[in-house]
Design a protein around this motif. Sequence first.
Motif, mmCIF file in Angstrom:
data_model
loop_
_atom_site.group_PDB
_atom_site.id
_atom_site.type_symbol
_atom_site.label_atom_id
_atom_site.label_comp_id
_atom_site.label_asym_id
_atom_site.label_seq_id
_atom_site.Cartn_x
_atom_site.Cartn_y
_atom_site.Cartn_z
ATOM 1 N N GLY A 1 11.248 -0.054 -13.837
ATOM 2 C CA GLY A 1 11.001 -0.758 -15.053
ATOM 3 C C GLY A 1 10.073 -1.934 -14.920
ATOM 4 N N LEU A 2 9.350 -1.832 -13.573
ATOM 5 C CA LEU A 2 8.218 -2.987 -13.570
ATOM 6 C C LEU A 2 6.862 -2.943 -13.752
ATOM 7 C CD1 LEU A 2 9.574 -4.059 -9.778
ATOM 8 C CD2 LEU A 2 10.237 -5.027 -12.124
ATOM 9 N N GLY A 3 6.502 -1.608 -14.393
ATOM 10 C CA GLY A 3 5.326 -1.303 -14.509
ATOM 11 C C GLY A 3 4.721 -0.627 -13.127
ATOM 12 N N PRO A 4 3.479 0.061 -13.164
ATOM 13 C CA PRO A 4 3.060 0.656 -12.037
ATOM 14 C C PRO A 4 2.804 -0.305 -10.834
ATOM 15 C CG PRO A 4 1.359 0.627 -13.803
ATOM 16 C CD PRO A 4 2.677 0.115 -14.446
ATOM 17 N N LEU A 5 3.155 -0.121 -9.780
ATOM 18 C CA LEU A 5 2.732 -0.836 -8.409
ATOM 19 C C LEU A 5 1.740 -0.049 -7.393
ATOM 20 C CD1 LEU A 5 6.301 -2.446 -7.780
ATOM 21 C CD2 LEU A 5 4.426 -3.395 -9.077
ATOM 22 N N GLU A 6 1.649 1.118 -7.591
ATOM 23 C CA GLU A 6 0.971 1.797 -6.718
ATOM 24 C C GLU A 6 1.519 1.905 -5.342
ATOM 25 O OE1 GLU A 6 -3.036 0.881 -6.751
ATOM 26 O OE2 GLU A 6 -3.386 1.117 -9.136
ATOM 27 N N VAL A 7 2.961 1.961 -5.317
ATOM 28 C CA VAL A 7 3.719 2.195 -4.075
ATOM 29 C C VAL A 7 4.485 3.387 -4.422
ATOM 30 C CG1 VAL A 7 5.296 1.207 -2.627
ATOM 31 C CG2 VAL A 7 3.333 -0.267 -3.567
ATOM 32 N N TYR A 8 4.445 4.213 -3.821
ATOM 33 C CA TYR A 8 5.007 5.776 -4.090
ATOM 34 C C TYR A 8 6.584 5.916 -3.181
ATOM 35 C CZ TYR A 8 0.927 6.192 -6.739
ATOM 36 O OH TYR A 8 -0.249 5.638 -7.417
ATOM 37 N N LEU A 9 7.503 6.138 -3.885
ATOM 38 C CA LEU A 9 8.788 6.390 -3.245
ATOM 39 C C LEU A 9 8.684 7.462 -2.202
ATOM 40 C CD1 LEU A 9 11.682 5.192 -3.372
ATOM 41 C CD2 LEU A 9 12.340 7.350 -4.609
ATOM 42 N N SER A 10 9.342 7.285 -1.025
ATOM 43 C CA SER A 10 9.430 8.335 0.186
ATOM 44 C C SER A 10 10.763 8.600 0.713
ATOM 45 C CB SER A 10 8.441 7.545 1.134
ATOM 46 O OG SER A 10 8.512 8.870 2.275
ATOM 47 N N SER A 11 11.213 9.541 1.085
ATOM 48 C CA SER A 11 12.326 9.948 1.666
ATOM 49 C C SER A 11 12.128 9.845 3.366
ATOM 50 C CB SER A 11 12.971 11.031 1.092
ATOM 51 O OG SER A 11 12.188 12.347 1.475
ATOM 52 N N ASP A 12 10.959 9.566 3.685
ATOM 53 C CA ASP A 12 10.793 9.767 5.257
ATOM 54 C C ASP A 12 10.494 8.363 5.602
ATOM 55 O OD1 ASP A 12 9.560 10.334 7.714
ATOM 56 O OD2 ASP A 12 7.820 11.461 7.020
ATOM 57 N N PHE A 13 11.858 8.006 6.424
ATOM 58 C CA PHE A 13 11.697 6.511 6.876
ATOM 59 C C PHE A 13 10.841 6.311 7.895
ATOM 60 C CE2 PHE A 13 13.326 3.509 9.875
ATOM 61 C CZ PHE A 13 13.644 2.409 9.066
ATOM 62 N N GLU A 14 10.958 7.058 9.157
ATOM 63 C CA GLU A 14 10.197 7.264 10.051
ATOM 64 C C GLU A 14 8.727 7.322 9.901
ATOM 65 O OE1 GLU A 14 9.717 8.368 14.961
ATOM 66 O OE2 GLU A 14 11.394 9.120 13.770
ATOM 67 N N GLY A 15 8.424 8.144 9.028
ATOM 68 C CA GLY A 15 6.918 8.278 8.596
ATOM 69 C C GLY A 15 6.317 6.905 7.908
ATOM 70 N N THR A 16 7.154 6.437 7.155
ATOM 71 C CA THR A 16 6.534 5.434 6.205
ATOM 72 C C THR A 16 6.820 4.139 7.229
ATOM 73 O OG1 THR A 16 7.988 6.172 4.360
ATOM 74 C CG2 THR A 16 7.266 3.840 4.293
ATOM 75 N N ILE A 17 7.490 3.796 8.245
ATOM 76 C CA ILE A 17 7.481 2.947 9.186
ATOM 77 C C ILE A 17 6.345 2.957 10.101
ATOM 78 C CG2 ILE A 17 8.508 2.076 11.075
ATOM 79 C CD1 ILE A 17 9.941 0.911 8.626
ATOM 80 N N CYS A 18 5.998 4.153 10.531
ATOM 81 C CA CYS A 18 4.822 4.555 11.240
ATOM 82 C C CYS A 18 3.439 3.992 10.497
ATOM 83 C CB CYS A 18 4.708 5.917 11.753
ATOM 84 S SG CYS A 18 3.401 6.618 12.944
#
Length: 282
Positions: free
Chosen positions: A55-72
């Motif tokens: 509910g913050l408005g668009p941040l252009e950051v998209y939810l991921s369930s891939d922990f290691e991929g996002t960290i990488c």
Amino acid sequence: MSSSNQSIPVLVAGALGRMGSEVIKAINSSNDYQLVGAIDTEKEKEGQDIGLLLGLGPLEVYLSSDFEGTICAASQNFNQNGTNNGAVLVDFTHPNVAYKHTRTSIAYGVHPVIGTTGITSDQLEDLSKFAEKASLGSAIIPNFSVGMVLLQQAAAAAARFYEFAELTEMHHNKKADAPSGTCIKTAEIIEEQRAAFNKSLVHEEESIEGSRGGSRPSGLKLHSVRLPGLVAQQQVMFGSNGETYELTHNTIDRSAYMPGVLLVVKKIRSLNQLVYGLEKIL
């Protein structure tokens, strides 16, 4: 992904949880930080804008369930390269994955700031050695409240004068671990002042097992309460002849933790080892 020199790139694991969502709101309201990753296990919401989900408005950051991929990805996009500009992970997930998340983050050169409790003393020792070998600032913080740090300092001072003490912590009934990491940390701080507590004066018998709480090797007793409607409360009670001395800290709203979270995120990149406890940062 890019980050200005003025903002610290931050990833949040547990982004849809109570604490994770508060962290994202706090980051979004400050120019000193930039949200660059949002991780959560709710795969049905994967790929959706985290700002819209919260509910913050668009941040252009998209939810991921891939922990290691996002960290990488964060490691590649915000490489430290000697200029102290690496990304920071803020993790409020689950005790079952807290150790793995911390180790993975260190391995990729992303500074972990772990608010998830339940990491064991053996795991803490291993992570400390791993962070020191990597020369990477890392933090495991059982509680981000400044008020809790003050309670712990007062409890340590009192422990020099009282031989009898018990600790009670109360949390919401969706907290997975008991006793809380904060309560364990408080006990450890108290034990630095005195090796043994609660010398037995009578043979105790429990008609219901666990009625007297859990006992640490020092003799300190820890009690846990889990009820809906609670956020977090901790009490330390000392007793002596003719008196008791009680210290209590109440968390009424999770926003109380945010100044501590943001402070650790700001300072962690200047460190080259793991710290345990907010008092090591303040």
